[in-house]
Design a protein around this motif. Structure first.
Motif, short mmCIF file in Angstrom:
data_model
loop_
_atom_site.label_atom_id
_atom_site.label_comp_id
_atom_site.label_asym_id
_atom_site.label_seq_id
_atom_site.Cartn_x
_atom_site.Cartn_y
_atom_site.Cartn_z
N PRO A 62 2.11 82.30 45.25
CA PRO A 62 3.16 83.56 46.02
C PRO A 62 3.60 83.47 47.51
O PRO A 62 4.27 83.50 48.77
CB PRO A 62 2.96 85.10 45.74
N ILE A 63 2.03 83.11 48.34
CA ILE A 63 1.85 83.56 49.56
C ILE A 63 2.78 81.79 50.11
O ILE A 63 3.11 81.78 50.45
CB ILE A 63 0.63 83.47 50.13
N TYR A 64 2.50 80.96 49.23
CA TYR A 64 3.05 78.96 49.33
C TYR A 64 4.22 79.40 48.96
O TYR A 64 4.97 78.71 50.04
CB TYR A 64 2.59 78.05 48.63
N GLN A 65 5.23 80.42 48.21
CA GLN A 65 6.55 80.66 47.90
C GLN A 65 6.57 81.08 49.36
O GLN A 65 7.88 80.70 50.18
CB GLN A 65 6.85 81.09 47.12
N ASN A 66 6.42 82.39 49.93
CA ASN A 66 6.67 82.81 51.91
C ASN A 66 6.07 82.62 52.13
O ASN A 66 7.73 82.05 53.01
CB ASN A 66 5.35 84.16 51.49
N THR A 67 5.60 80.89 52.44
CA THR A 67 5.82 80.15 53.66
C THR A 67 5.92 79.42 53.61
O THR A 67 7.49 78.89 54.63
CB THR A 67 4.19 79.48 53.68
#
Length: 516
Positions: A401-406
């Motif tokens: 999820p943090i990669y997707q936000n990034t």
């Protein structure tokens, strides 16, 4: 900058795959630096009429049957004539044009075993970058098989690992190198042109190191581990590493170099710590030198992360804790051997603690650079390692999820180096400047998504970006496809081929459609 030394260094003769001068008795082969500027027939049958850019068979530097077989297979797989032409040109480009010399190391004694060496240039720049050469070979890892023959792909990998080991032992802070003495390629005239002759940097490598440029880039160390891991995990050839004269010592040097750059700018009593590395250059470009008398921006110690002076674009870091480089180092430290797992854990913990930030529009994201004090640079650059590429080198899953936000941030106009226009919509960077998107960033976008619409749109943009030359450029003007940099960028060409082979495995139906 990489470019100023190209013309004069091109006077150095180029050698073929086994140490012989390219060409046949009837005459020399054309210089690919010029050849890649021209459109060669037959043109592809699609609307873009892309040129055929492979050298004649007699001029290909390292012919490999597996590559020609792969191209023949993909001709039956890829329905679009322009897309196939791009693959046909790009996939073999490193083997066709950039394996500048291959031979054996000089022996220190009669009891020494033969040690293979491979010298790979970046393309239009006659020098070997640690990062580029590792990635250039990585494009062929799906074809890699155990093979003791000196004419095999495995031999190219072994020779490159051996030469990179030598470079790391002699100058672990440097990023690019001249040919080895055994090649007889290096003339005193060419050596005198090295930027290292006028730059101020420390620590100095010995005169015999053959340094072309000495910018410390953390991903150069990670690239050496990446190449070693890919060779071992594919071939399971442990005997090569155990018998190598230099590999284990190079890994030890790498660890010592990285460990020395985990400290901060200030000692506990407030004094300035010995910097470990400095670099200064007389230049009109701020990204070509470091601030604070060559030390770079202050950095907090004890983060677990390793400082980097320069990015993979060869541009100076704004903040020294370069997050994608630390991600890559953590990944390959952990992959290579139990001896370095502890340090890999420390680096990863540092990335997760200091490299994550809260963005007002995208939530929790990874920063591009930090300093440990709270200074944060939120952006992404096209060069790999990048934040966008983190799943490519398996630092994290693409669904994290943090990669997707990034990722959503990177592919938006909130990223100061996301370029848009009718030709390309992709990431660029300060190395070439605003308005210039890098095709490499669209290739990475395809490699890190499962969305068919996103992949199709990116492929269409790549097809329209070559100005009919049928090769991947470094950067392209987002509003004018005829304005681009670097006609012969071997790494980007290989990465395009790697991406098409990846689609064959993941999304074969997308290769069966028209992109006209």
């Amino acid at each position: 900058m990489k470019g100023p030394y190209l013309v004069l260094l091109s006077l150095v003769p180029r050698l073929g795959a086994h140490g012989s001068v390219l060409g046949d008795p009837t005459g020399p082969c054309p210089d690919y630096s010029s050849y890649a500027y021209e459109k060669h027939e037959p043109l592809s049958k699609g609307r873009f009429q892309l040129a055929y850019q492979r050298p004649a068979p007699r001029c290909r530097k390292f012919p490999l049957a597996e590559v020609d077989e792969t191209i023949a297979t993909m001709k039956r797989t890829i329905r679009d004539p322009d897309l196939f032409r791009l693959f046909e040109n790009c996939f073999p480009n490193t083997l066709d044009t950039a394996i500048t010399w291959k031979g054996l190391a000089a022996k220190a004694s009669e009891t020494d075993e033969d040690e293979e060496l491979t010298y790979i240039t970046t393309g239009d720049i006659n020098a070997m970058w640690l990062r580029d050469s590792a990635n250039q070979l990585s494009s062929y890892r799906t074809l890699l098989r155990p093979n003791a023959s000196t004419s095999s792909l495995a031999s190219l990998f072994r020779g490159t690992i051996n030469l990179q080991s030598r470079y790391l032992l002699s100058a672990p802070h440097c990023n690019a190198f001249h040919p080895p003495p055994e090649s007889s390629l290096l003339t005193p005239f060419a050596l005198a042109l090295s930027p290292a002759a006028t730059d101020i940097f420390s620590p100095l490598p010995p005169p015999s190191a053959g340094v072309y440029e000495c910018k410390f880039e953390l991903d150069s160390l990670a690239a050496f581990l990446q190449l070693s891991h890919e060779y071992h995990s594919t071939t399971h050839d442990t005997s090569f590493f155990s018998s190598s004269r230099t590999w284990l010592r190079a890994v030890t040097t790498l660890l010592d170099t990285a460990s020395a750059l985990t400290g901060g700018t200030y000692l506990p009593d407030g004094r300035v710590a010995p910097p470990g590395y400095i670099f200064q250059r007389s230049t009109t470009s701020a990204s070509e030198t470091l601030s604070n008398s060559g030390m770079g921006a202050p950095v907090k110690g004890g983060t677990g992360m390793v400082r980097s002076a320069f990015r993979p674009s060869d541009d100076a870091c704004v903040f020294p804790l370069f997050v994608p480089g630390n991600m890559m180092l953590a990944r390959y430290l952990g992959a290579c051997a139990g001896i370095v797992e502890a340090m890999a854990g420390e680096v990863r913990a540092g990335v997760e603690r200091y490299g994550r930030v809260q963005h007002r529009g995208f939530g929790k994201v990874y920063a591009y650079e930090v300093d440990g004090f709270g200074g944060v640079n939120v952006m992404d650059d096209a060069n790999i390692p990048s934040l966008l590429a983190a799943p490519m080198f398996r630092y994290m899953d693409r669904n994290d999820p943090i990669y997707q936000n990034t990722r959503r941030f990177i592919l938006s106009r909130d990223n100061p180096y996301y370029m848009v226009g009718p030709v390309l919509n992709g990431t660029g960077g300060p190395h070439v400047g605003p308005g210039m998107a890098w095709p490499m960033s669209l290739i990475v976008r395809i490699l890190t998504t499962d969305d068919d619409t996103e992949i199709v749109d990116s492929l269409r943009q790549l097809l329209s970006s070559t100005a009919g030359l049928g090769l991947m450029h470094e950067a392209v003007n987002t509003h004018r496809a005829t304005s681009w940099t670097r006609q012969w960028f071997s790494w980007a060409n290989g990465l395009f081929g790697q991406m098409i082979l990846d689609l064959k495995q993941r999304k074969p139906h997308l290769l069966e459609r028209s992109y006209q």
